[in-house]
Design a protein around this motif. Structure first.
Motif, PDB file in Angstrom:
ATOM      1  N   GLU A 240      29.398  38.946  37.833  1.00 25.18           N
ATOM      2  CA  GLU A 240      30.565  39.724  37.426  1.00 25.18           C
ATOM      3  C   GLU A 240      31.532  39.872  38.591  1.00 25.18           C
ATOM      4  O   GLU A 240      32.753  39.775  38.409  1.00 25.18           O
ATOM      5  CB  GLU A 240      30.128  41.098  36.912  1.00 25.18           C
ATOM      6  N   HIS A 241      31.020  40.093  39.783  1.00 27.83           N
ATOM      7  CA  HIS A 241      31.878  40.203  40.966  1.00 27.83           C
ATOM      8  C   HIS A 241      32.611  38.888  41.231  1.00 27.83           C
ATOM      9  O   HIS A 241      33.796  38.882  41.583  1.00 27.83           O
ATOM     10  CB  HIS A 241      31.040  40.587  42.197  1.00 27.83           C
TER      11      HIS A 241
ATOM     12  N   PRO B 114      36.244  43.433  42.838  1.00 24.58           N
ATOM     13  CA  PRO B 114      35.095  43.594  41.931  1.00 24.58           C
ATOM     14  C   PRO B 114      35.020  44.964  41.269  1.00 24.58           C
ATOM     15  O   PRO B 114      34.571  45.064  40.119  1.00 24.58           O
ATOM     16  CB  PRO B 114      33.895  43.344  42.850  1.00 24.58           C
ATOM     17  N   ALA B 115      35.455  46.008  41.976  1.00 25.73           N
ATOM     18  CA  ALA B 115      35.366  47.347  41.400  1.00 25.73           C
ATOM     19  C   ALA B 115      36.292  47.536  40.203  1.00 25.73           C
ATOM     20  O   ALA B 115      36.106  48.461  39.413  1.00 25.73           O
ATOM     21  CB  ALA B 115      35.697  48.392  42.470  1.00 25.73           C
ATOM     22  N   ALA B 116      37.283  46.637  40.053  1.00 21.63           N
ATOM     23  CA  ALA B 116      38.272  46.808  38.986  1.00 21.63           C
ATOM     24  C   ALA B 116      37.878  46.116  37.691  1.00 21.63           C
ATOM     25  O   ALA B 116      38.587  46.234  36.693  1.00 21.63           O
ATOM     26  CB  ALA B 116      39.626  46.275  39.447  1.00 21.63           C
TER      27      ALA B 116
END
Length: 521
Positions: free
Chosen positions: A276-277, A287-289
């Protein structure tokens, strides 16, 4: 004169030569070889066609990959949304797009040498001259000027206005500049092909990561299912131990099974997060978004239109890139050959000077000159010969790179076709293994409950069933990834018609003279 005989057509008269010098270009006077695309090493068909039973290719006569949106063949809305964002926000693609714009600018830079350069220099000069040493000045002017000694200020001071212009031009008699333009145009097309190849590569990476992420999602779901089975078995053993009907070691084995499977769950979760990252970075996001909802790995792969090998020459951007590089290097041979010929320069100057400014453009105040010159290097110790040899060698290298790229492209298609064929056979065999392993679990569990089998047999059969189920998922993951790689090997719906034309690269400047006729290919 021998130089002229080498490049001027038979029957070319002196008057026409003068016209040539003025026009500065002639299609028949471009030195160096014209480009002819070398043959590629191709087979008539792919070895791995036809496909295995149970899986078919789409008929290329009736189905093609979606133009520019090849991922739509998987019919996955979430994948579609992510792929669209690659085109917009991927930083690698942005870098290659900037390189393409730079290559286009180099075309304009080379083409500018076809035009004369003009400059204009205006100037104003104020000067004066006086006599005598008196510092006394009359306070009552009689002639409109102040007098200092024997000097009249305003009468002997002079303001001079001057306007000068120059025009310089190096006519492209031998085609050196046009060959350079030709090279830069092909280089710009190669740069666009590089951009398209990079875009396809990033799209392929995203689809690959996406299906690998879905594999982890499916693996997590499978492991959770087996954890549930193992927890039920542990509960049964716990009750039997409490009743004194089962050896406590059976309970320990059951609980160990639960703990080790949960550990596998954690490992799958780590990999899932990493994919996913990676997808977030591909679409230009931190990645956090990005949070992607869990999904399931598809159980089938789509039919893919596979054509004959020769169509790869039109459908792969990396092949188009190498082909454009060949023409780029071929034109540079002409640039190197043009160095043998003299450089001819034309120049003109005009000057206007006057005082006051109203007299600036009177004919009496005008001066002008026109000049023509030719320069030829007589000795350079073999430098130009070495340059030509180097240019030809570079072209030969480009030809070899082109042919190797074609061979590698065919290898990639054959690899993915054979992978899909073999994996289809493996998937059928693995599905049978999963079914038999599940049956063995049911039988051994019933025997254990009836007291006719030890719990170790149950554990062994359950672990075998889980292992086979994981292998089946892995085979399906490989099939999905290889289908993505096959689509990429076929060009992902790309075509050489997507390249910007030579005409568009050379005619966007309205100052381009009519005697320059770029190719329309």
């Amino acid at each position: 004169m021998s130089m002229f005989r080498r490049v001027v057509p038979h029957g070319f008269r002196a008057g026409r030569l003068s016209a040539l010098l003025l026009a500065g270009t002639c299609a028949a006077c471009m030195v160096g070889p014209d480009y002819h695309k070398p043959d590629a090493i191709l087979s008539a068909r792919f070895k791995e066609i036809p496909p295995p039973p149970g899986w078919a290719f789409a008929d290329p006569h009736y189905a093609e990959l979606p133009k520019g949106h090849w991922w739509e063949i998987y019919n996955d809305p979430q994948l579609n949304r992510l792929e669209e964002r690659v085109n917009i926000s991927n930083q690698t693609i942005k870098a290659d797009e900037a390189a393409f714009r730079q290559a286009r600018a180099l075309v304009d830079e080379a083409r500018s040498s076809l035009f004369p350069s003009a400059s204009l220099t205006p100037s104003i000069t104020r000067s004066g001259a006086g006599q005598g040493t008196s510092t006394l000045a009359s306070s009552i002017p009689t002639t409109g000027a102040t007098t200092v000694g024997n000097r009249s200020l305003g009468e002997s001071d002079i303001t001079r206005y001057e306007l000068s212009g120059t025009l310089d031009w190096e006519p492209d008699i031998w085609g050196r500049i046009r060959r350079q333009v030709e090279s830069n145009v092909s280089g710009a097309q190669a740069s666009q092909a590089t951009l398209d190849a990079a875009r396809l590569s990033e799209q392929t990476s995203l689809a690959t990561y996406y299906f690998e992420m879905l594999y982890q999602d499916s693996l997590i779901a499978l492991l959770k299912q087996f954890v549930s089975y193992y927890e039920q078995n542990a509960a049964i053993n716990r009750n039997q131990v409490a009743a004194g009907t089962t050896d406590p070691s059976d309970l320990l084995q059951a609980e160990t099974q639960v703990a080790s499977t949960k550990a596998q769950l954690v490992s799958a979760g780590i990999l899932r997060a990493q994919y996913e990252h990676a997808i977030a970075v591909l679409i230009g996001e931190p990645p956090a978004a990005l949070t992607i909802a869990p999904g399931a790995l598809p159980t089938t792969i789509p039919a893919i239109p596979v054509t004959i090998p020769s169509l790869l020459l039109q459908r792969r951007p990396d092949i188009a890139e190498q082909e454009r590089i060949m023409e780029e290097e071929n034109a540079l041979i002409g640039v190197a050959i043009a160095a043998y010929y003299p450089t001819i320069s034309l120049s003109a100057t005009a000057d206007y000077a006057g005082d006051p400014i109203g007299s600036l453009f009177k004919l009496a105040n005008r001066s002008w000159s026109i000049a023509a010159s030719a320069a030829e290097t007589l000795f350079e110790g073999g430098l130009r010969t070495a340059d030509v040899r180097a240019a030809r060698a570079t072209f030969d290298q480009a030809v070899a790179n082109y042919r190797q790229t074609v061979l590698t492209a065919m290898q990639g298609v054959e690899d993915q076709l054979s992978n899909l064929r073999i994996l289809a056979e493996q998937a059928d065999a693995q599905a049978r293994a999963v079914d038999l392993a599940n049956q063995a679990v049911v039988v051994s569990l019933n025997q254990y409950r009836a007291g006719t089998a030890i719990y170790t047999t149950v554990i062994t059969n359950q672990e075998t069933a889980l292992s086979n189920a994981e292998t089946a998922l892995g085979v399906q993951e490989s099939r999905m990834v290889d289908s993505v790689q096959l689509i990429t090997a076929l060009g992902g719906g790309w075509s050489t018609s997507d390249l910007i034309s030579k005409t568009a690269l050379q005619t966007d400047n309205p100052l381009l003279p009519s005697f320059i006729s770029p190719d329309k290919n």
